[in-house]
Design a protein around this motif. Structure first.
Motif, PDB file in Angstrom:
ATOM      1  N   ASP A 115       9.102  -9.167  12.068  1.00  0.00           N
ATOM      2  CA  ASP A 115       7.823  -9.821  12.342  1.00  0.00           C
ATOM      3  C   ASP A 115       6.785  -9.532  11.250  1.00  0.00           C
ATOM      4  O   ASP A 115       5.654 -10.003  11.339  1.00  0.00           O
ATOM      5  N   LEU A 116       7.179  -8.781  10.245  1.00  0.00           N
ATOM      6  CA  LEU A 116       6.304  -8.424   9.116  1.00  0.00           C
ATOM      7  C   LEU A 116       5.019  -7.712   9.555  1.00  0.00           C
ATOM      8  O   LEU A 116       4.014  -7.764   8.872  1.00  0.00           O
ATOM      9  N   LYS A 117       5.086  -7.067  10.689  1.00  0.00           N
ATOM     10  CA  LYS A 117       3.912  -6.324  11.179  1.00  0.00           C
ATOM     11  C   LYS A 117       3.976  -4.866  10.730  1.00  0.00           C
ATOM     12  O   LYS A 117       3.667  -3.949  11.506  1.00  0.00           O
ATOM     13  N   CYS A 118       4.357  -4.661   9.503  1.00  0.00           N
ATOM     14  CA  CYS A 118       4.519  -3.293   8.990  1.00  0.00           C
ATOM     15  C   CYS A 118       3.239  -2.477   9.124  1.00  0.00           C
ATOM     16  O   CYS A 118       3.289  -1.270   9.345  1.00  0.00           O
ATOM     17  N   SER A 119       2.086  -3.142   8.966  1.00  0.00           N
ATOM     18  CA  SER A 119       0.825  -2.403   9.095  1.00  0.00           C
ATOM     19  C   SER A 119       0.730  -1.759  10.468  1.00  0.00           C
ATOM     20  O   SER A 119       0.391  -0.581  10.595  1.00  0.00           O
ATOM     21  N   ASP A 120       1.060  -2.533  11.501  1.00  0.00           N
ATOM     22  CA  ASP A 120       0.972  -2.002  12.870  1.00  0.00           C
ATOM     23  C   ASP A 120       1.983  -0.883  13.110  1.00  0.00           C
ATOM     24  O   ASP A 120       1.681   0.101  13.786  1.00  0.00           O
ATOM     25  N   TYR A 121       3.188  -1.042  12.547  1.00  0.00           N
ATOM     26  CA  TYR A 121       4.189   0.019  12.715  1.00  0.00           C
ATOM     27  C   TYR A 121       3.769   1.279  11.964  1.00  0.00           C
ATOM     28  O   TYR A 121       3.960   2.399  12.429  1.00  0.00           O
ATOM     29  N   THR A 122       3.184   1.082  10.794  1.00  0.00           N
ATOM     30  CA  THR A 122       2.765   2.230   9.997  1.00  0.00           C
ATOM     31  C   THR A 122       1.703   3.045  10.730  1.00  0.00           C
ATOM     32  O   THR A 122       1.736   4.270  10.749  1.00  0.00           O
ATOM     33  N   TRP A 123       0.767   2.344  11.350  1.00  0.00           N
ATOM     34  CA  TRP A 123      -0.315   3.038  12.071  1.00  0.00           C
ATOM     35  C   TRP A 123       0.118   3.482  13.468  1.00  0.00           C
ATOM     36  O   TRP A 123      -0.669   4.086  14.195  1.00  0.00           O
ATOM     37  N   GLY A 124       1.336   3.117  13.868  1.00  0.00           N
ATOM     38  CA  GLY A 124       1.796   3.491  15.204  1.00  0.00           C
ATOM     39  C   GLY A 124       1.238   2.620  16.311  1.00  0.00           C
ATOM     40  O   GLY A 124       1.332   2.949  17.490  1.00  0.00           O
ATOM     41  N   LYS A 125       0.627   1.475  15.940  1.00  0.00           N
ATOM     42  CA  LYS A 125       0.112   0.559  16.964  1.00  0.00           C
ATOM     43  C   LYS A 125       1.257  -0.180  17.644  1.00  0.00           C
ATOM     44  O   LYS A 125       1.134  -0.670  18.753  1.00  0.00           O
ATOM     45  N   LYS A 126       2.351  -0.329  16.886  1.00  0.00           N
ATOM     46  CA  LYS A 126       3.551  -0.932  17.450  1.00  0.00           C
ATOM     47  C   LYS A 126       4.693   0.044  17.235  1.00  0.00           C
ATOM     48  O   LYS A 126       4.743   0.705  16.196  1.00  0.00           O
ATOM     49  N   LYS A 127       5.582   0.098  18.226  1.00  0.00           N
ATOM     50  CA  LYS A 127       6.744   0.974  18.092  1.00  0.00           C
ATOM     51  C   LYS A 127       7.982   0.229  18.549  1.00  0.00           C
ATOM     52  O   LYS A 127       7.982  -0.351  19.629  1.00  0.00           O
ATOM     53  N   PRO A 128       9.029   0.241  17.734  1.00  0.00           N
ATOM     54  CA  PRO A 128      10.265  -0.404  18.177  1.00  0.00           C
ATOM     55  C   PRO A 128      10.833   0.346  19.381  1.00  0.00           C
ATOM     56  O   PRO A 128      10.763   1.575  19.426  1.00  0.00           O
ATOM     57  N   GLU A 129      11.391  -0.409  20.326  1.00  0.00           N
ATOM     58  CA  GLU A 129      11.961   0.250  21.504  1.00  0.00           C
ATOM     59  C   GLU A 129      13.412   0.638  21.252  1.00  0.00           C
ATOM     60  O   GLU A 129      14.130  -0.025  20.514  1.00  0.00           O
ATOM     61  N   GLY A 130      13.808   1.713  21.877  1.00  0.00           N
ATOM     62  CA  GLY A 130      15.217   2.080  21.875  1.00  0.00           C
ATOM     63  C   GLY A 130      15.698   2.761  20.611  1.00  0.00           C
ATOM     64  O   GLY A 130      16.900   2.910  20.421  1.00  0.00           O
ATOM     65  N   VAL A 131      14.788   3.138  19.728  1.00  0.00           N
ATOM     66  CA  VAL A 131      15.197   3.840  18.516  1.00  0.00           C
ATOM     67  C   VAL A 131      14.281   5.029  18.305  1.00  0.00           C
ATOM     68  O   VAL A 131      13.067   4.930  18.434  1.00  0.00           O
ATOM     69  N   ARG A 132      14.901   6.133  18.007  1.00  0.00           N
ATOM     70  CA  ARG A 132      14.115   7.317  17.673  1.00  0.00           C
ATOM     71  C   ARG A 132      13.765   7.285  16.202  1.00  0.00           C
ATOM     72  O   ARG A 132      14.630   7.118  15.361  1.00  0.00           O
ATOM     73  N   GLN A 133      12.503   7.437  15.888  1.00  0.00           N
ATOM     74  CA  GLN A 133      12.097   7.465  14.487  1.00  0.00           C
ATOM     75  C   GLN A 133      12.415   8.839  13.894  1.00  0.00           C
ATOM     76  O   GLN A 133      12.514   9.826  14.610  1.00  0.00           O
ATOM     77  N   MET A 134      12.546   8.868  12.600  1.00  0.00           N
ATOM     78  CA  MET A 134      12.778  10.139  11.939  1.00  0.00           C
ATOM     79  C   MET A 134      11.527  11.003  12.068  1.00  0.00           C
ATOM     80  O   MET A 134      10.413  10.499  12.061  1.00  0.00           O
ATOM     81  N   GLU A 135      11.761  12.290  12.163  1.00  0.00           N
ATOM     82  CA  GLU A 135      10.628  13.204  12.214  1.00  0.00           C
ATOM     83  C   GLU A 135       9.933  13.188  10.857  1.00  0.00           C
ATOM     84  O   GLU A 135      10.571  13.330   9.827  1.00  0.00           O
ATOM     85  N   GLU A 136       8.640  13.008  10.871  1.00  0.00           N
ATOM     86  CA  GLU A 136       7.907  12.995   9.603  1.00  0.00           C
ATOM     87  C   GLU A 136       6.668  13.864   9.720  1.00  0.00           C
ATOM     88  O   GLU A 136       6.051  13.939  10.765  1.00  0.00           O
ATOM     89  N   THR A 137       6.333  14.484   8.627  1.00  0.00           N
ATOM     90  CA  THR A 137       5.147  15.328   8.645  1.00  0.00           C
ATOM     91  C   THR A 137       3.957  14.634   7.990  1.00  0.00           C
ATOM     92  O   THR A 137       2.890  15.212   7.864  1.00  0.00           O
ATOM     93  N   LEU A 138       4.150  13.390   7.570  1.00  0.00           N
ATOM     94  CA  LEU A 138       3.065  12.677   6.892  1.00  0.00           C
ATOM     95  C   LEU A 138       1.950  12.322   7.873  1.00  0.00           C
ATOM     96  O   LEU A 138       2.195  12.032   9.036  1.00  0.00           O
ATOM     97  N   THR A 139       0.732  12.324   7.370  1.00  0.00           N
ATOM     98  CA  THR A 139      -0.388  11.843   8.176  1.00  0.00           C
ATOM     99  C   THR A 139      -0.349  10.315   8.171  1.00  0.00           C
ATOM    100  O   THR A 139       0.298   9.707   7.312  1.00  0.00           O
ATOM    101  N   PRO A 140      -1.049   9.691   9.133  1.00  0.00           N
ATOM    102  CA  PRO A 140      -1.085   8.222   9.127  1.00  0.00           C
ATOM    103  C   PRO A 140      -1.576   7.663   7.793  1.00  0.00           C
ATOM    104  O   PRO A 140      -1.060   6.657   7.313  1.00  0.00           O
ATOM    105  N   GLU A 141      -2.548   8.327   7.193  1.00  0.00           N
ATOM    106  CA  GLU A 141      -3.074   7.849   5.905  1.00  0.00           C
ATOM    107  C   GLU A 141      -2.004   7.925   4.818  1.00  0.00           C
ATOM    108  O   GLU A 141      -1.895   7.044   3.974  1.00  0.00           O
ATOM    109  N   GLU A 142      -1.222   8.996   4.861  1.00  0.00           N
ATOM    110  CA  GLU A 142      -0.146   9.129   3.865  1.00  0.00           C
ATOM    111  C   GLU A 142       0.937   8.069   4.087  1.00  0.00           C
ATOM    112  O   GLU A 142       1.495   7.523   3.143  1.00  0.00           O
ATOM    113  N   ARG A 143       1.211   7.800   5.348  1.00  0.00           N
ATOM    114  CA  ARG A 143       2.195   6.749   5.632  1.00  0.00           C
ATOM    115  C   ARG A 143       1.682   5.394   5.155  1.00  0.00           C
ATOM    116  O   ARG A 143       2.420   4.593   4.602  1.00  0.00           O
ATOM    117  N   ALA A 144       0.388   5.155   5.380  1.00  0.00           N
ATOM    118  CA  ALA A 144      -0.200   3.879   4.946  1.00  0.00           C
ATOM    119  C   ALA A 144      -0.128   3.744   3.434  1.00  0.00           C
ATOM    120  O   ALA A 144       0.175   2.669   2.905  1.00  0.00           O
TER     121      ALA A 144
END
Ligand SMILES: [Zn+2]
Length: 166
Positions: free
Chosen positions: A118-147
């Protein structure tokens, strides 16, 4: 992102003709876009769902790409978006191909990459959207660093396309 007008967005496309850039469908509700939270603008053509567009700010100004969505089902298991590094179950990520030439006749001259369907990468990056049924990798980055990572990935993709067009 900063706010951009429809005119600026149409002018930004680097891998399609000027005519095609004038005709393509810009996202609905552009005026209501929350530009601050958009790392880049990504949308699917509402009238032609195989056509997708990405527009991002780069060092060389606004850069836009036309992408073709390949709806072939990816093989089972989770797939990672190459822009925002979000893991999705099979159908949440699609293969997009991007032409490196303004000529539609040069089909061979394209690159492919996996991106959120859906090309909503911005929303996924900020955690506004989360895919269901998949565990994301553990990350230590802040939201700003992910952005920042997502932004760099998009910029890198635009560079890859524009380099070959010189
Ligand atoms: Zn993504």
């Amino acid at each position: 992102m900063q706010q951009h007008s429809e005119k600026e967005i149409r002018k930004s496309f680097i891998n399609c003709s000027k005519g095609a850039a004038q005709r393509l469908n810009v996202p609905k509700g552009l005026a209501e876009t929350d530009w601050d939270s958009e790392i880049f603008l990504g949308w699917i053509d509402p009238k032609a769902p195989q056509n997708a567009y990405v527009v991002a700010e780069t060092e060389n100004g606004l850069g836009g790409l036309v992408l073709q969505k390949n709806d072939q089902k990816t093989r089972g298991g989770a797939q990672m978006c190459q822009l925002c590094m979000t893991l999705h179950p099979g159908s949440g990520v699609s293969m997009f191909s991007i032409q490196r030439s303004k000529s539609t006749k040069e089909h061979y001259n394209s690159i492919g990459t996996y991106i959120c369907s859906d090309l909503k990468c911005s929303d996924y990056t900020w955690g506004k959207k989360k895919p269901e049924g998949v565990r994301q990798m553990e990350e230590t980055l802040t939201p700003e660093e992910r952005a920042e990572r997502t932004r760099r990935n998009v910029e890198g993709l635009i560079e890859r396309v524009s380099e070959k067009m010189k």
